[in-house]
Design a protein around this motif. Structure first.
Motif, PDB file in Angstrom:
ATOM      1  N   PHE A  88       1.069  -1.575   0.194  1.00 31.62           N
ATOM      2  CA  PHE A  88      -0.055  -0.598   0.171  1.00 31.62           C
ATOM      3  C   PHE A  88       0.930   1.574   0.162  1.00 31.62           C
ATOM      4  CE2 PHE A  88      -3.021  -2.773   1.696  1.00 31.62           C
ATOM      5  CZ  PHE A  88      -4.269  -2.393   0.985  1.00 31.62           C
ATOM      6  N   ILE A  89       0.910   2.388  -0.431  1.00 30.71           N
ATOM      7  CA  ILE A  89       0.858   3.740  -0.764  1.00 30.71           C
ATOM      8  C   ILE A  89       0.024   5.073  -0.801  1.00 30.71           C
ATOM      9  CG2 ILE A  89       1.000   3.638  -3.602  1.00 30.71           C
ATOM     10  CD1 ILE A  89       4.003   4.770  -3.049  1.00 30.71           C
ATOM     11  N   SER A  90       0.045   6.146  -0.507  1.00 33.79           N
ATOM     12  CA  SER A  90      -0.728   6.778  -0.676  1.00 33.79           C
ATOM     13  C   SER A  90      -0.646   7.501  -2.099  1.00 33.79           C
ATOM     14  CB  SER A  90      -0.032   8.486  -0.088  1.00 33.79           C
ATOM     15  OG  SER A  90      -0.955   9.521  -0.035  1.00 33.79           O
ATOM     16  N   ALA A  91      -2.105   7.887  -2.247  1.00 27.20           N
ATOM     17  CA  ALA A  91      -2.249   7.782  -3.698  1.00 27.20           C
ATOM     18  C   ALA A  91      -2.476   9.642  -4.007  1.00 27.20           C
ATOM     19  CB  ALA A  91      -3.399   7.590  -4.308  1.00 27.20           C
ATOM     20  N   ASN A  92      -1.733  10.588  -3.321  1.00 21.89           N
ATOM     21  CA  ASN A  92      -1.340  11.250  -3.594  1.00 21.89           C
ATOM     22  C   ASN A  92      -0.050  11.639  -3.598  1.00 21.89           C
ATOM     23  OD1 ASN A  92      -3.243  13.329  -3.707  1.00 21.89           O
ATOM     24  ND2 ASN A  92      -3.453  13.562  -1.480  1.00 21.89           N
ATOM     25  N   ARG A  93       1.388  10.586  -3.496  1.00 23.32           N
ATOM     26  CA  ARG A  93       2.470  10.493  -3.379  1.00 23.32           C
ATOM     27  C   ARG A  93       2.815   9.794  -4.749  1.00 23.32           C
ATOM     28  NH1 ARG A  93       4.851   7.249   1.797  1.00 23.32           N
ATOM     29  NH2 ARG A  93       3.468   9.318   2.597  1.00 23.32           N
ATOM     30  N   PHE A  94       1.733   8.752  -4.357  1.00 20.74           N
ATOM     31  CA  PHE A  94       2.143   7.802  -5.800  1.00 20.74           C
ATOM     32  C   PHE A  94       1.879   8.503  -7.621  1.00 20.74           C
ATOM     33  CE2 PHE A  94       0.806   4.546  -9.683  1.00 20.74           C
ATOM     34  CZ  PHE A  94       1.760   4.303  -9.855  1.00 20.74           C
ATOM     35  N   TYR A  95       0.979   9.125  -7.344  1.00 19.19           N
ATOM     36  CA  TYR A  95       0.671  10.561  -8.464  1.00 19.19           C
ATOM     37  C   TYR A  95       1.857  11.222  -8.894  1.00 19.19           C
ATOM     38  CZ  TYR A  95      -1.534  13.763 -11.473  1.00 19.19           C
ATOM     39  OH  TYR A  95      -2.064  14.124 -12.727  1.00 19.19           O
ATOM     40  N   ASN A  96       1.838  11.919  -7.496  1.00 21.00           N
ATOM     41  CA  ASN A  96       3.460  12.668  -7.725  1.00 21.00           C
ATOM     42  C   ASN A  96       4.973  12.188  -8.877  1.00 21.00           C
ATOM     43  OD1 ASN A  96       2.061  14.446  -7.208  1.00 21.00           O
ATOM     44  ND2 ASN A  96       3.110  14.322  -4.527  1.00 21.00           N
ATOM     45  N   GLU A  97       4.592  10.113  -8.204  1.00 20.36           N
ATOM     46  CA  GLU A  97       5.943   9.858  -8.817  1.00 20.36           C
ATOM     47  C   GLU A  97       4.843   9.374 -10.099  1.00 20.36           C
ATOM     48  OE1 GLU A  97       6.537   6.087  -6.324  1.00 20.36           O
ATOM     49  OE2 GLU A  97       6.647   7.408  -4.864  1.00 20.36           O
ATOM     50  N   TYR A  98       4.241   9.146 -10.839  1.00 18.07           N
ATOM     51  CA  TYR A  98       3.890   8.908 -12.080  1.00 18.07           C
ATOM     52  C   TYR A  98       4.299  10.616 -12.946  1.00 18.07           C
ATOM     53  CZ  TYR A  98       0.263   8.332 -15.964  1.00 18.07           C
ATOM     54  OH  TYR A  98      -0.172   8.699 -17.087  1.00 18.07           O
ATOM     55  N   ILE A  99       3.424  10.991 -12.752  1.00 16.69           N
ATOM     56  CA  ILE A  99       3.790  12.740 -13.180  1.00 16.69           C
ATOM     57  C   ILE A  99       5.043  13.097 -13.413  1.00 16.69           C
ATOM     58  CG2 ILE A  99       1.106  12.920 -12.435  1.00 16.69           C
ATOM     59  CD1 ILE A  99       2.837  15.531 -11.031  1.00 16.69           C
ATOM     60  N   GLU A 134      -5.906   7.509   7.859  1.00 19.44           N
ATOM     61  CA  GLU A 134      -6.427   8.641   8.901  1.00 19.44           C
ATOM     62  C   GLU A 134      -5.144   9.783   8.151  1.00 19.44           C
ATOM     63  OE1 GLU A 134      -6.482   7.724  13.466  1.00 19.44           O
ATOM     64  OE2 GLU A 134      -8.782   7.043  13.222  1.00 19.44           O
ATOM     65  N   LYS A 135      -3.699   8.781   8.435  1.00 20.10           N
ATOM     66  CA  LYS A 135      -2.898   9.662   8.394  1.00 20.10           C
ATOM     67  C   LYS A 135      -2.731  10.283   7.204  1.00 20.10           C
ATOM     68  CE  LYS A 135       2.053   9.338   9.306  1.00 20.10           C
ATOM     69  NZ  LYS A 135       3.654   9.217  10.097  1.00 20.10           N
ATOM     70  N   ASP A 136      -2.566   9.528   6.685  1.00 21.55           N
ATOM     71  CA  ASP A 136      -2.089   9.717   4.688  1.00 21.55           C
ATOM     72  C   ASP A 136      -2.781   9.764   3.833  1.00 21.55           C
ATOM     73  OD1 ASP A 136       0.560   9.495   4.705  1.00 21.55           O
ATOM     74  OD2 ASP A 136       1.004   7.537   5.620  1.00 21.55           O
ATOM     75  N   GLY A 137      -4.320   9.814   4.096  1.00 27.78           N
ATOM     76  CA  GLY A 137      -5.693   9.277   2.994  1.00 27.78           C
ATOM     77  C   GLY A 137      -5.912   8.632   2.576  1.00 27.78           C
ATOM     78  N   LEU A 138      -6.885   8.327   1.483  1.00 29.84           N
ATOM     79  CA  LEU A 138      -6.367   7.000   0.258  1.00 29.84           C
ATOM     80  C   LEU A 138      -5.438   6.489   0.368  1.00 29.84           C
ATOM     81  CD1 LEU A 138      -9.433   8.238  -1.821  1.00 29.84           C
ATOM     82  CD2 LEU A 138      -9.706   6.480   0.049  1.00 29.84           C
TER      83      LEU A 138
END
Length: 286
Positions: A88-99, A134-138
């Motif tokens: 599992f990884i935070s969706a926002n963090r992985f989106y930054n890796e993708y872009i 609770e901490k990292d969101g989705l």
């Protein structure tokens, strides 16, 4: 203004200015053009190249949007599989890796207006595991849907179920052992209490005969009485048992003196007596 030629000074300056991530709102997906500010994006929208490209897209917009959405989802999931696997990884963090890759398909060209909607879509379709923290969101994780992975997950589930059943059986056995130990401790306390009461009564009155349990007595009292009687019987002194192995002393013969009555005799005297005995004469046949 004509576009700078590749390798020229103007082209190098433009590349240096456009280095790194830019605003998504100033990206034109049909023209594959990234603008650095709002004024540049306005000028690009009014250009002839953009108008001609948008005219081609306007003929079948659903087709272009569907293709962009498929490409975006395929690249997103493929990078998630290769980079993080089933973790599992935070969706926002992985989106930054993708872009980080500037050549990727941007989200403003797809049918999803935000990353939240796209993440929910992945969870509803069963493409990825989605949970909320609770901490990292989705949080998202790639889901392996191959036949081998499904078989492995089923085997793991069966093993976990077997371990749970064995654990439940062990807990049940431990409860039974604890209950049995508690009953034995209670019975022992009852025996000790009854012994103390009997000792107190024996000091005042003579010992009475054993009385059979009454009809109204509880089974617990009957068990206690039986245990007390058994222990009393085991404590009663018993006569010593004589062991005989069938060996009897032999009586001394009457015509022979005993060991104490024998007289010592000299060797020479015994020899003399033997010599005094008459010898038999040999008979000679004529």
């Amino acid at each position: 203004m004509p576009k700078a030629e590749a390798g020229s000074t103007k082209w190098v300056a433009n590349k240096m200015k456009s280095k790194g991530l830019q605003r998504l709102r100033w990206w034109c997906e049909p023209c594959q053009k990234q603008c650095r500010d709002a004024n540049g994006f306005k000028c690009h929208v009014q250009s002839e190249v953009h108008v001609r490209q948008m005219a081609a897209v306007g003929e079948d917009p659903k087709k272009y949007i569907s293709n962009y959405s498929k490409d975006f989802q395929a690249d997103f999931v493929n990078l998630l599989r290769t980079a993080h696997g089933e973790k599992f990884i935070s969706a926002n963090r992985f989106y930054n890796e993708y872009i980080r890759d500037k050549e990727h398909v941007h989200m403003n060209a797809t049918k999803w207006s935000s990353l939240l909607e796209f993440t929910k879509h992945l969870g509803r379709e069963g493409i990825c595991h989605v949970k909320e923290d609770e901490k990292d969101g989705l949080m998202i994780a790639w889901r392996d849907s191959s036949a081998a992975a499904v078989t492995r997950r089923n085997e793991i589930a069966e093993l976990e179920a077997a371990e749970a059943r064995s654990g439940a059986g062990e807990d049940k056995m431990l409860k039974k052992m604890a209950k049995r130990a508690q009953e034995e401790a209670e019975a022992k306390k009852a025996i000790e209490a009854k012994r103390a009461a009997q000792a107190a009564t024996q000091q005042v009155t003579p010992p009475a005969e054993r009385v059979s349990p009454t009809i109204g007595a509880s089974p617990m009292d009957e068990k206690v009485d039986a245990l007390v009687n058994k222990q009393q019987e085991s404590e009663e002194p018993k006569a010593p048992v004589k062991l005989s192995f069938g060996l009897k002393a032999k009586a001394a013969p009457t015509n022979k003196p005993g060991l104490g009555q024998m007289k010592s005799q000299s060797i020479f005297k015994r020899k003399k007596d033997d010599a005094s005995e008459p010898k038999l004469a040999k008979k000679v046949k004529l």
